[in-house]
Scaffold this motif. Structure first.
Motif, PDB file in Angstrom:
ATOM      1  N   SER A   1     -16.725  -7.450  31.884  1.00  0.00           N
ATOM      2  CA  SER A   1     -17.055  -7.402  33.312  1.00  0.00           C
ATOM      3  C   SER A   1     -15.925  -7.991  34.140  1.00  0.00           C
ATOM      4  CB  SER A   1     -18.340  -8.193  33.573  1.00  0.00           C
ATOM      5  OG  SER A   1     -19.326  -7.829  32.648  1.00  0.00           O
ATOM      6  N   GLY A   2     -14.875  -7.244  34.341  1.00  0.00           N
ATOM      7  CA  GLY A   2     -13.753  -7.754  35.110  1.00  0.00           C
ATOM      8  C   GLY A   2     -12.882  -8.681  34.286  1.00  0.00           C
ATOM      9  N   LEU A   3     -12.249  -9.627  34.952  1.00  0.00           N
ATOM     10  CA  LEU A   3     -11.341 -10.558  34.293  1.00  0.00           C
ATOM     11  C   LEU A   3     -12.109 -11.761  33.763  1.00  0.00           C
ATOM     12  CD1 LEU A   3      -8.464 -11.533  33.590  1.00  0.00           C
ATOM     13  CD2 LEU A   3      -8.344 -12.527  35.889  1.00  0.00           C
ATOM     14  N   TYR A   4     -12.045 -11.969  32.461  1.00  0.00           N
ATOM     15  CA  TYR A   4     -12.680 -13.115  31.818  1.00  0.00           C
ATOM     16  C   TYR A   4     -11.852 -14.357  32.120  1.00  0.00           C
ATOM     17  CZ  TYR A   4     -14.033 -16.058  27.769  1.00  0.00           C
ATOM     18  OH  TYR A   4     -14.435 -17.090  26.943  1.00  0.00           O
ATOM     19  N   LEU A   5     -12.451 -15.311  32.858  1.00  0.00           N
ATOM     20  CA  LEU A   5     -11.713 -16.489  33.309  1.00  0.00           C
ATOM     21  C   LEU A   5     -11.762 -17.644  32.318  1.00  0.00           C
ATOM     22  CD1 LEU A   5     -12.767 -16.530  37.075  1.00  0.00           C
ATOM     23  CD2 LEU A   5     -10.674 -15.599  36.069  1.00  0.00           C
ATOM     24  N   GLY A   6     -12.906 -17.834  31.661  1.00  0.00           N
ATOM     25  CA  GLY A   6     -13.023 -18.940  30.730  1.00  0.00           C
ATOM     26  C   GLY A   6     -14.466 -19.380  30.551  1.00  0.00           C
ATOM     27  N   ASP A   7     -14.652 -20.493  29.829  1.00  0.00           N
ATOM     28  CA  ASP A   7     -15.981 -20.993  29.481  1.00  0.00           C
ATOM     29  C   ASP A   7     -16.268 -22.331  30.151  1.00  0.00           C
ATOM     30  OD1 ASP A   7     -16.048 -18.812  27.871  1.00  0.00           O
ATOM     31  OD2 ASP A   7     -15.743 -19.905  25.986  1.00  0.00           O
ATOM     32  N   CYS A   8     -17.458 -22.434  30.732  1.00  0.00           N
ATOM     33  CA  CYS A   8     -17.929 -23.697  31.308  1.00  0.00           C
ATOM     34  C   CYS A   8     -18.807 -24.381  30.268  1.00  0.00           C
ATOM     35  CB  CYS A   8     -18.709 -23.435  32.592  1.00  0.00           C
ATOM     36  SG  CYS A   8     -17.722 -22.682  33.893  1.00  0.00           S
ATOM     37  N   LEU A   9     -18.266 -25.422  29.646  1.00  0.00           N
ATOM     38  CA  LEU A   9     -18.941 -26.108  28.550  1.00  0.00           C
ATOM     39  C   LEU A   9     -19.263 -27.537  28.961  1.00  0.00           C
ATOM     40  CD1 LEU A   9     -16.554 -24.829  25.737  1.00  0.00           C
ATOM     41  CD2 LEU A   9     -18.799 -23.911  26.317  1.00  0.00           C
TER      42      LEU A   9
ATOM     43  N   TRP B   1     -11.104 -15.456  45.241  1.00  0.00           N
ATOM     44  CA  TRP B   1     -11.865 -15.007  44.076  1.00  0.00           C
ATOM     45  C   TRP B   1     -13.307 -15.504  44.066  1.00  0.00           C
ATOM     46  CZ3 TRP B   1      -8.123 -15.973  39.323  1.00  0.00           C
ATOM     47  CH2 TRP B   1      -7.030 -15.095  39.421  1.00  0.00           C
ATOM     48  N   LYS B   2     -13.586 -16.598  44.745  1.00  0.00           N
ATOM     49  CA  LYS B   2     -14.860 -17.304  44.586  1.00  0.00           C
ATOM     50  C   LYS B   2     -16.091 -16.424  44.806  1.00  0.00           C
ATOM     51  CE  LYS B   2     -13.830 -22.194  45.306  1.00  0.00           C
ATOM     52  NZ  LYS B   2     -14.071 -23.375  46.186  1.00  0.00           N
ATOM     53  N   ASN B   3     -16.019 -15.507  45.773  1.00  0.00           N
ATOM     54  CA  ASN B   3     -17.204 -14.687  46.069  1.00  0.00           C
ATOM     55  C   ASN B   3     -17.354 -13.498  45.124  1.00  0.00           C
ATOM     56  OD1 ASN B   3     -15.085 -13.168  46.976  1.00  0.00           O
ATOM     57  ND2 ASN B   3     -15.994 -12.633  48.947  1.00  0.00           N
ATOM     58  N   ARG B   4     -16.513 -13.444  44.073  1.00  0.00           N
ATOM     59  CA  ARG B   4     -16.611 -12.357  43.093  1.00  0.00           C
ATOM     60  C   ARG B   4     -16.832 -12.883  41.678  1.00  0.00           C
ATOM     61  NH1 ARG B   4     -11.833  -9.453  42.644  1.00  0.00           N
ATOM     62  NH2 ARG B   4     -10.550 -10.649  44.097  1.00  0.00           N
ATOM     63  N   ILE B   5     -17.304 -14.124  41.561  1.00  0.00           N
ATOM     64  CA  ILE B   5     -17.515 -14.740  40.251  1.00  0.00           C
ATOM     65  C   ILE B   5     -18.941 -14.486  39.774  1.00  0.00           C
ATOM     66  CG2 ILE B   5     -17.501 -16.901  38.944  1.00  0.00           C
ATOM     67  CD1 ILE B   5     -14.755 -15.980  39.925  1.00  0.00           C
ATOM     68  N   ILE B   6     -19.080 -14.104  38.508  1.00  0.00           N
ATOM     69  CA  ILE B   6     -20.389 -14.027  37.871  1.00  0.00           C
ATOM     70  C   ILE B   6     -20.327 -14.825  36.576  1.00  0.00           C
ATOM     71  CG2 ILE B   6     -20.931 -11.756  38.847  1.00  0.00           C
ATOM     72  CD1 ILE B   6     -20.445 -10.624  35.981  1.00  0.00           C
ATOM     73  N   PHE B   7     -21.514 -15.239  36.107  1.00  0.00           N
ATOM     74  CA  PHE B   7     -21.603 -15.974  34.852  1.00  0.00           C
ATOM     75  C   PHE B   7     -22.520 -15.244  33.886  1.00  0.00           C
ATOM     76  CE2 PHE B   7     -20.261 -19.243  37.788  1.00  0.00           C
ATOM     77  CZ  PHE B   7     -19.342 -19.970  37.040  1.00  0.00           C
ATOM     78  N   ILE B   8     -22.099 -15.156  32.642  1.00  0.00           N
ATOM     79  CA  ILE B   8     -22.936 -14.659  31.555  1.00  0.00           C
ATOM     80  C   ILE B   8     -23.036 -15.817  30.576  1.00  0.00           C
ATOM     81  CG2 ILE B   8     -23.249 -12.919  29.783  1.00  0.00           C
ATOM     82  CD1 ILE B   8     -21.365 -11.124  31.428  1.00  0.00           C
TER      83      ILE B   8
ATOM     84  N   GLU C   1     -22.350 -19.214  29.477  1.00  0.00           N
ATOM     85  CA  GLU C   1     -21.295 -20.149  29.873  1.00  0.00           C
ATOM     86  C   GLU C   1     -20.002 -19.457  30.281  1.00  0.00           C
ATOM     87  OE1 GLU C   1     -20.668 -19.527  25.421  1.00  0.00           O
ATOM     88  OE2 GLU C   1     -22.369 -19.723  26.813  1.00  0.00           O
ATOM     89  N   ARG C   2     -19.937 -18.148  30.155  1.00  0.00           N
ATOM     90  CA  ARG C   2     -18.699 -17.421  30.439  1.00  0.00           C
ATOM     91  C   ARG C   2     -18.597 -17.023  31.903  1.00  0.00           C
ATOM     92  NH1 ARG C   2     -16.771 -13.275  25.758  1.00  0.00           N
ATOM     93  NH2 ARG C   2     -16.125 -14.858  24.257  1.00  0.00           N
ATOM     94  N   ALA C   3     -17.416 -17.216  32.462  1.00  0.00           N
ATOM     95  CA  ALA C   3     -17.161 -16.878  33.866  1.00  0.00           C
ATOM     96  C   ALA C   3     -16.264 -15.650  33.951  1.00  0.00           C
ATOM     97  CB  ALA C   3     -16.508 -18.060  34.579  1.00  0.00           C
ATOM     98  N   PHE C   4     -16.613 -14.735  34.855  1.00  0.00           N
ATOM     99  CA  PHE C   4     -15.857 -13.499  35.036  1.00  0.00           C
ATOM    100  C   PHE C   4     -15.562 -13.268  36.509  1.00  0.00           C
ATOM    101  CE2 PHE C   4     -18.276 -13.051  31.174  1.00  0.00           C
ATOM    102  CZ  PHE C   4     -17.411 -12.429  30.289  1.00  0.00           C
ATOM    103  N   LEU C   5     -14.406 -12.682  36.760  1.00  0.00           N
ATOM    104  CA  LEU C   5     -14.020 -12.272  38.104  1.00  0.00           C
ATOM    105  C   LEU C   5     -14.209 -10.771  38.214  1.00  0.00           C
ATOM    106  CD1 LEU C   5     -12.589 -12.790  40.892  1.00  0.00           C
ATOM    107  CD2 LEU C   5     -10.448 -12.264  39.698  1.00  0.00           C
ATOM    108  N   LEU C   6     -15.160 -10.337  39.048  1.00  0.00           N
ATOM    109  CA  LEU C   6     -15.390  -8.915  39.248  1.00  0.00           C
ATOM    110  C   LEU C   6     -14.285  -8.317  40.109  1.00  0.00           C
ATOM    111  CD1 LEU C   6     -19.221  -8.830  40.039  1.00  0.00           C
ATOM    112  CD2 LEU C   6     -18.113  -8.101  37.916  1.00  0.00           C
ATOM    113  N   PRO C   7     -13.940  -7.052  39.905  1.00  0.00           N
ATOM    114  CA  PRO C   7     -13.016  -6.381  40.823  1.00  0.00           C
ATOM    115  C   PRO C   7     -13.615  -6.326  42.229  1.00  0.00           C
ATOM    116  CG  PRO C   7     -13.283  -5.113  38.799  1.00  0.00           C
ATOM    117  CD  PRO C   7     -14.328  -6.189  38.778  1.00  0.00           C
TER     118      PRO C   7
END
Length: 485
Positions: free
Chosen positions: A395-403, A366-373, A375-381
């Motif tokens: 934007s894809g699967l919402y993984l969680g928040d980096c706080l 998954w690592k090469n398909r991660i984007i951040f908006i 603090e929010r992290a998303f996994l793109l298809p």
């Protein structure tokens, strides 16, 4: 049912005297509750052993009737996304569209999500699904239903079909257009819709449907399939819209769909020029099927080879078988509102997030398909196209928040996992009071006092959400907006 006089006259003329009386009599009957099993969570054969079901929906292998007294929307499995409550005839469009794992699929009028979740189940996590709806308010339930179903490989947008067509010309393998319509087929189920009916509304919807289909055709790959459906009986919105589309798009042809349990062929006599090929369309009439009124037509775009298949396609066979961008940038909002995203390469993953996500087997892929908006992290298809300039709801699967120095996993991530995919989980039987307490947002006592940290809370083998364990207590992290009242 107090039906408008113009509507009654029209239906009597279309159906004839005896059949019209049968149609009116159908308002006195009900077929009970119906559900569609979510194959991202469970196979139907395994599911039906746990429920007393009353038969399969003949045109959908994952659809079932249920006439028991238990309210299905109150069962923990509903909250776990194991099944979706859906009207039987509405199951047909996604069942009829020949989606295969790996396809690029568009659901152009996707809210509230019943058909999108069914298409996602057919993809089985492979390929790409774009679920779009032009209404921002309707995108909110669409988002929730997609997350509840555990869909990983989708993007949700809130755009006009014309704008999407300018961006995705010739891009999709399969497209579903469950078009807005006059809703005549839903009068029994939703009597309030009767009040808004008029001949003028029928004409307005017919014009809108033809515009939407024109945009959909522009986004269709050669050799691809386009499924058009409505929940109305109006010939102007059904056979005549199909006729118009075929005359405007000579590279498309109608494909034959299943006939079973009262489903009828389309009516050539209801077209303007008497097109015989509209017999390949399908009509669902509530006095002949166990469901509401519906209409479906499957088009195939030519691929340069004469390959129009005249044989009836069964569901199992089907499953095998540039626009100027807006300069305004959307700010990130909470669920249900729009986001602006662009693919970012070589994203630096915060240490706390990496530490948490390493416990999920697929993390390295998954690592090469991660984007951040923010603090929010998303996994793109995989192979996700660029959506810059479009109104993106998710934007894809919402993984969680980096706080700061911690990571908080999302409800969506919990729903997309299986218990074996995360090392800390607790599971309770559906009838256990702990499940009810969890769904209400309460703290839950657990037997394993040594369990510590983020934990996946499950009903049987189905995740419901996150909790944080400490000394035999699980602090509830279930999404407050999803709580059982």
């Amino acid at each position: 049912m107090n039906l408008p006089e113009d509507y009654q006259n029209k239906m009597q003329k279309m159906l004839g005297g005896d059949e019209y009386l049968q149609y009116l009599d159908s308002f006195n009957y009900s077929y009970g509750q119906t559900l569609r099993v979510n194959q991202l969570k469970k196979e139907p054969a395994d599911f039906i052993r746990r429920f007393l079901l009353d038969g399969q929906v003949s045109w959908c292998s994952t659809g079932f009737y249920y006439e028991g007294e238990q309210k299905l929307s109150a069962h923990p499995y509903y909250y776990a996304g194991v099944y979706y409550l859906q009207e039987p005839s509405a199951m047909a469009p996604a069942a009829f569209l020949p989606v295969e794992p790996g396809d690029k699929v568009l659901d152009l009028c996707a809210a509230p999500g019943g058909k999108s979740t069914a298409l996602a189940a057919k993809l089985q996590g492979e390929g790409f699904l774009l679920s779009n709806d032009i209404s921002a308010s309707r995108c909110k339930p669409l988002l929730k239903n997609m997350e509840m179903a555990g869909v990983k490989n989708s993007v949700i947008t809130c755009e006009s079909p014309e704008k999407l067509a300018g961006r995705f010309a010739g891009y999709f393998d399969k497209i579903l257009v469950d078009a807005p319509c006059s809703g005549e087929g839903m009068f029994r189920r939703e009597p309030s819709m009767v009040k808004s009916w008029s001949p003028e509304e029928v004409e307005r919807y017919a014009k809108l449907q033809r515009e939407i289909l024109t945009s959909a055709a522009q986004m269709m790959k050669p050799g691809g399939y386009l499924l058009y459906s409505t929940c109305t009986f109006a010939k102007e919105e059904d056979e005549q819209t199909v006729e118009y589309f075929l005359e405007q798009h000579r590279d498309f042809s109608l494909q034959e769909l299943p006939l079973c349990d009262g489903i009828e062929e389309g009516k050539p006599e209801w077209t303007i020029r008497g097109r015989e090929d509209v017999k390949n369309c399908r009509r669902f009439l509530p006095h002949k099927v166990k469901g509401e009124g519906h209409f479906a037509a499957l088009f195939r775009k030519a691929d340069g080879v004469e390959s129009v298949d005249k044989q009836c396609i069964k569901e199992d066979d089907i499953s095998k078988s540039v626009h100027k961008e807006t300069k305004d940038k959307e700010k990130m909002c909470k669920d249900g509102k729009t986001q602006n995203t662009s693919k970012v390469k070589n994203v630096k993953i915060p240490e706390a997030m990496d530490e948490f996500m390493r416990e999920i087997p697929e993390w390295e892929q998954w690592k090469n398909r991660i984007i951040f908006i923010k603090e929010r992290a998303f996994l793109l298809p995989e192979n996700c196209p660029d959506f810059k300039g479009l109104r993106v709801v998710r934007s894809g699967l919402y993984l969680g928040d980096c706080l700061k120095k911690r990571f908080e996993p999302s409800q969506a991530l919990a729903m997309a996992l299986k218990p074996e995919e995360y090392k800390r989980s607790v599971s309770f039987k559906a009838e256990d009071i702990c499940v009810e307490k969890y769904l209400r947002g309460e703290t839950v006592d657990i037997e394993d006092a040594g369990l510590d940290g983020w934990t996946l809370f499950c009903v049987d083998e189905f995740p419901l959400g996150w909790g944080k364990c400490n000394r035999g207590r699980l602090k509830n992290k279930y999404n407050p907006n999803w709580r059982k009242l």
